[in-house]
Design a protein around this motif. Structure first.
Motif, PDB file in Angstrom:
ATOM      1  N   TYR A 169       0.843  -1.195   0.000  1.00 53.72           N
ATOM      2  CA  TYR A 169       0.000   0.000   0.000  1.00 53.72           C
ATOM      3  C   TYR A 169       0.879   1.245   0.000  1.00 53.72           C
ATOM      4  O   TYR A 169       0.946   1.970   1.004  1.00 53.72           O
ATOM      5  N   PRO A 170       1.569   1.531  -1.089  1.00 52.62           N
ATOM      6  CA  PRO A 170       2.525   2.656  -1.071  1.00 52.62           C
ATOM      7  C   PRO A 170       1.854   4.008  -0.854  1.00 52.62           C
ATOM      8  O   PRO A 170       2.395   4.858  -0.145  1.00 52.62           O
ATOM      9  N   LEU A 171       0.674   4.226  -1.435  1.00 46.69           N
ATOM     10  CA  LEU A 171       0.008   5.518  -1.270  1.00 46.69           C
ATOM     11  C   LEU A 171      -0.464   5.705   0.164  1.00 46.69           C
ATOM     12  O   LEU A 171      -0.272   6.784   0.766  1.00 46.69           O
ATOM     13  N   VAL A 172      -1.061   4.680   0.758  1.00 49.56           N
ATOM     14  CA  VAL A 172      -1.535   4.782   2.139  1.00 49.56           C
ATOM     15  C   VAL A 172      -0.370   5.002   3.094  1.00 49.56           C
ATOM     16  O   VAL A 172      -0.434   5.838   4.016  1.00 49.56           O
ATOM     17  N   VAL A 173       0.725   4.269   2.894  1.00 44.81           N
ATOM     18  CA  VAL A 173       1.891   4.409   3.770  1.00 44.81           C
ATOM     19  C   VAL A 173       2.467   5.813   3.661  1.00 44.81           C
ATOM     20  O   VAL A 173       2.873   6.418   4.673  1.00 44.81           O
ATOM     21  N   THR A 174       2.517   6.360   2.435  1.00 44.26           N
ATOM     22  CA  THR A 174       3.055   7.715   2.266  1.00 44.26           C
ATOM     23  C   THR A 174       2.204   8.741   3.005  1.00 44.26           C
ATOM     24  O   THR A 174       2.726   9.643   3.691  1.00 44.26           O
TER      25      THR A 174
ATOM     26  N   THR B 291       7.244   2.665  -7.579  1.00 40.02           N
ATOM     27  CA  THR B 291       6.216   1.743  -8.066  1.00 40.02           C
ATOM     28  C   THR B 291       5.362   2.354  -9.175  1.00 40.02           C
ATOM     29  O   THR B 291       4.371   1.759  -9.578  1.00 40.02           O
ATOM     30  N   GLY B 292       5.724   3.546  -9.643  1.00 45.10           N
ATOM     31  CA  GLY B 292       5.046   4.126 -10.791  1.00 45.10           C
ATOM     32  C   GLY B 292       3.917   5.071 -10.482  1.00 45.10           C
ATOM     33  O   GLY B 292       3.270   5.569 -11.402  1.00 45.10           O
ATOM     34  N   ARG B 293       3.656   5.365  -9.180  1.00 44.63           N
ATOM     35  CA  ARG B 293       2.605   6.342  -8.857  1.00 44.63           C
ATOM     36  C   ARG B 293       3.210   7.742  -8.897  1.00 44.63           C
ATOM     37  O   ARG B 293       3.331   8.438  -7.887  1.00 44.63           O
ATOM     38  N   LEU B 294       3.629   8.143 -10.078  1.00 46.09           N
ATOM     39  CA  LEU B 294       4.404   9.381 -10.200  1.00 46.09           C
ATOM     40  C   LEU B 294       3.548  10.610  -9.903  1.00 46.09           C
ATOM     41  O   LEU B 294       4.002  11.532  -9.217  1.00 46.09           O
ATOM     42  N   ALA B 295       2.330  10.645 -10.428  1.00 43.98           N
ATOM     43  CA  ALA B 295       1.489  11.828 -10.214  1.00 43.98           C
ATOM     44  C   ALA B 295       1.164  12.002  -8.730  1.00 43.98           C
ATOM     45  O   ALA B 295       1.256  13.120  -8.180  1.00 43.98           O
ATOM     46  N   ALA B 296       0.795  10.910  -8.056  1.00 38.66           N
ATOM     47  CA  ALA B 296       0.501  11.000  -6.626  1.00 38.66           C
ATOM     48  C   ALA B 296       1.745  11.390  -5.838  1.00 38.66           C
ATOM     49  O   ALA B 296       1.667  12.191  -4.888  1.00 38.66           O
TER      50      ALA B 296
ATOM     51  N   VAL C 294      15.051  12.467  -3.111  1.00 35.64           N
ATOM     52  CA  VAL C 294      14.458  11.155  -2.844  1.00 35.64           C
ATOM     53  C   VAL C 294      13.417  10.815  -3.904  1.00 35.64           C
ATOM     54  O   VAL C 294      13.367   9.680  -4.421  1.00 35.64           O
ATOM     55  N   MET C 295      12.589  11.780  -4.266  1.00 35.63           N
ATOM     56  CA  MET C 295      11.579  11.545  -5.286  1.00 35.63           C
ATOM     57  C   MET C 295      12.214  11.257  -6.645  1.00 35.63           C
ATOM     58  O   MET C 295      11.750  10.377  -7.395  1.00 35.63           O
TER      59      MET C 295
ATOM     60  N   ALA D  41      13.652   7.486 -10.994  1.00 30.80           N
ATOM     61  CA  ALA D  41      14.687   6.869 -11.821  1.00 30.80           C
ATOM     62  C   ALA D  41      14.661   5.345 -11.694  1.00 30.80           C
ATOM     63  O   ALA D  41      14.842   4.623 -12.682  1.00 30.80           O
ATOM     64  N   VAL D  42      14.441   4.873 -10.466  1.00 34.56           N
ATOM     65  CA  VAL D  42      14.340   3.416 -10.272  1.00 34.56           C
ATOM     66  C   VAL D  42      13.159   2.850 -11.042  1.00 34.56           C
ATOM     67  O   VAL D  42      13.256   1.783 -11.682  1.00 34.56           O
ATOM     68  N   TYR D  43      12.034   3.549 -11.029  1.00 36.55           N
ATOM     69  CA  TYR D  43      10.861   3.075 -11.769  1.00 36.55           C
ATOM     70  C   TYR D  43      11.145   3.040 -13.270  1.00 36.55           C
ATOM     71  O   TYR D  43      10.804   2.064 -13.958  1.00 36.55           O
ATOM     72  N   ASN D  44      11.771   4.102 -13.786  1.00 33.21           N
ATOM     73  CA  ASN D  44      12.090   4.134 -15.219  1.00 33.21           C
ATOM     74  C   ASN D  44      13.056   3.017 -15.595  1.00 33.21           C
ATOM     75  O   ASN D  44      12.934   2.407 -16.667  1.00 33.21           O
ATOM     76  N   ARG D  45      14.020   2.746 -14.723  1.00 33.93           N
ATOM     77  CA  ARG D  45      14.968   1.668 -15.002  1.00 33.93           C
ATOM     78  C   ARG D  45      14.263   0.315 -15.044  1.00 33.93           C
ATOM     79  O   ARG D  45      14.506  -0.494 -15.950  1.00 33.93           O
ATOM     80  N   ARG D  46      13.397   0.078 -14.081  1.00 37.27           N
ATOM     81  CA  ARG D  46      12.663  -1.183 -14.072  1.00 37.27           C
ATOM     82  C   ARG D  46      11.765  -1.302 -15.297  1.00 37.27           C
ATOM     83  O   ARG D  46      11.673  -2.387 -15.905  1.00 37.27           O
ATOM     84  N   ALA D  47      11.089  -0.213 -15.652  1.00 33.01           N
ATOM     85  CA  ALA D  47      10.222  -0.249 -16.827  1.00 33.01           C
ATOM     86  C   ALA D  47      11.026  -0.517 -18.092  1.00 33.01           C
ATOM     87  O   ALA D  47      10.584  -1.256 -18.983  1.00 33.01           O
ATOM     88  N   TYR D  48      12.224   0.084 -18.157  1.00 32.70           N
ATOM     89  CA  TYR D  48      13.083  -0.145 -19.326  1.00 32.70           C
ATOM     90  C   TYR D  48      13.509  -1.605 -19.419  1.00 32.70           C
ATOM     91  O   TYR D  48      13.480  -2.211 -20.501  1.00 32.70           O
TER      92      TYR D  48
END
Length: 388
Positions: A62-67, A101-106, A145-146, A151-158
């Protein structure tokens, strides 16, 4: 004997890693205030730090809830009179996971809200909490940090996209190999059908003629047997050549002339002399640069047409006409037999001739003649040929 399975201990993964990160975060958040001034920490402060640290354990589910929870906990603790501590680390872990995890807008929205709240808390009242340098440091640290999380998300997606494309390329390569294999098998089958089918049919016709005339006309029977001998030698040569290509052996190139329209006279001579006669008429002169594909296709069409005459028509006379012009070659094979038979109409002979003509951009028509018999007419253009 089975070998022992070695389990990977380090680095930890899954829930073990989550528990380890949660424990390290709790120590980082709660130990410094406890060491600095434990008496100045209220029960609410301990509860808020514990809740923020425990929330880290669920960050991947639950990344959004934890944030949101860690941001609220950090705000409550920092605004309370309790001893200052690094509780904001929990918020950094939460927003990093949210971005990774890709929730960039949030993540961007919550990060901007945190920066704006920090500036408002610092400059919206007369009380000085972090100071100018501290506010700028916090904003830069949070943006870093953001950015790392993004960057980690983009690397994983790539990497996922690269794996997907590699898998798709492997599938396409397998399909291409399968397609080429099927095409090669069909080409070999067509070559064997056109070459050996004609020769074997000719041997059958000549053998029947020799048996029929053995006593009445020994001379013609001997000529038929001679034709059978030559045809069988040619069939063996064709078979050896094809098998040599399939085996990919390093042998000398075949010395036999390649099938071409200029050798139709030999083909007609071998086909005639049995139960039916074959006449060849050539109109015009072949161009000096006759395309090899057209040359071979024309020869095979005439060869297969004569094979069908020998097998199915019962004709007495067959006429082969070849007309050369500046832009095409026209082939006409007509007989005086009983016309199309069911076996000739649905077999692979006419289909093979049609494919031969189509492979060089031409066309072929086959059917009964108005006055009786059967006719095959093919038009082969001499221009740029299409891929077969």
């Amino acid at each position: 004997m089975t070998e022992p399975v070695s389990s990977r201990v380090w680095p930890p993964r899954g829930r073990v890693a989550d528990a380890l990160v949660t424990a390290v975060t709790a120590v980082t958040v709660m130990v410094p205030p406890a060491v600095a001034d434990p008496a100045n920490i209220s029960p609410l402060g301990w509860l808020v730090m514990a809740v923020a640290s425990a929330a880290v354990f669920f960050r991947r589910d639950y990344p959004l809830v934890v944030t949101v929870v860690t941001l609220a906990a950090s705000s409550v603790y920092l605004l309370s009179p309790d001893t200052d501590g690094p509780i904001v680390v929990t918020f950094a872990i939460g927003i990093y996971t949210l971005m990774a995890t890709g929730r960039l807008a949030a993540g961007v929205l919550i990060g901007a809200l945190a920066v704006v709240a920090t500036f408002y808390g610092e400059y919206g009242s007369d009380a000085e909490n972090l100071g100018d340098l501290g506010v700028l440091f916090f904003a830069g640290w949070l943006l870093s940090v953001m950015a790392i999380g993004g960057a980690v998300y983009n690397r994983r997606a790539y990497l996922l996209e690269a794996e997907r494309r590699m898998a798709e390329a492997d599938r396409n390569r397998e399909q291409e190999v399968r397609r080429r294999t099927i095409e090669e098998r069909l080409r070999i089958a067509r070559e064997l059908h056109d070459a050996l089918g004609h020769t074997i049919s000719l041997i059958n016709v000549q053998a029947s003629a020799a048996l029929h005339r053995m006593e009445k006309d020994p001379e013609q029977a001997g000529a038929a047997l001679g034709t059978i001998k030559e045809s069988s030698q040619e069939a063996l040569q064709e078979l050896r050549t094809t098998l040599g290509v399939l085996r990919q052996v390093d042998e000398e190139a075949p010395t036999a002339p390649a099938p071409r329209l200029s050798r139709l006279a030999d083909l007609v001579d071998r086909a005639g002399g049995g139960e039916f006669s074959v006449e060849l008429h050539v109109v015009g002169e072949p161009p000096p640069a006759l395309p090899q594909a057209v040359d071979l296709a024309g020869y095979r069409i005439v060869q297969e047409a004569l094979t069908n005459v020998a097998r199915h028509s019962g004709a007495r006379t067959t006429t082969v006409r070849v007309r050369y012009s500046a832009d095409e070659v026209v082939l006409e094979i007509a007989d005086d037999g009983r016309g199309a038979s069911p076996s000739a109409g649905v077999g692979s002979g006419i289909l093979g001739m049609t494919e031969r003509a189509g492979s060089v951009g031409g066309e072929l028509h086959a059917g009964p003649r108005p006055g009786g018999g059967f006719e095959v007419r093919a038009r082969l253009p001499l221009g740029e040929t299409e891929a077969g």
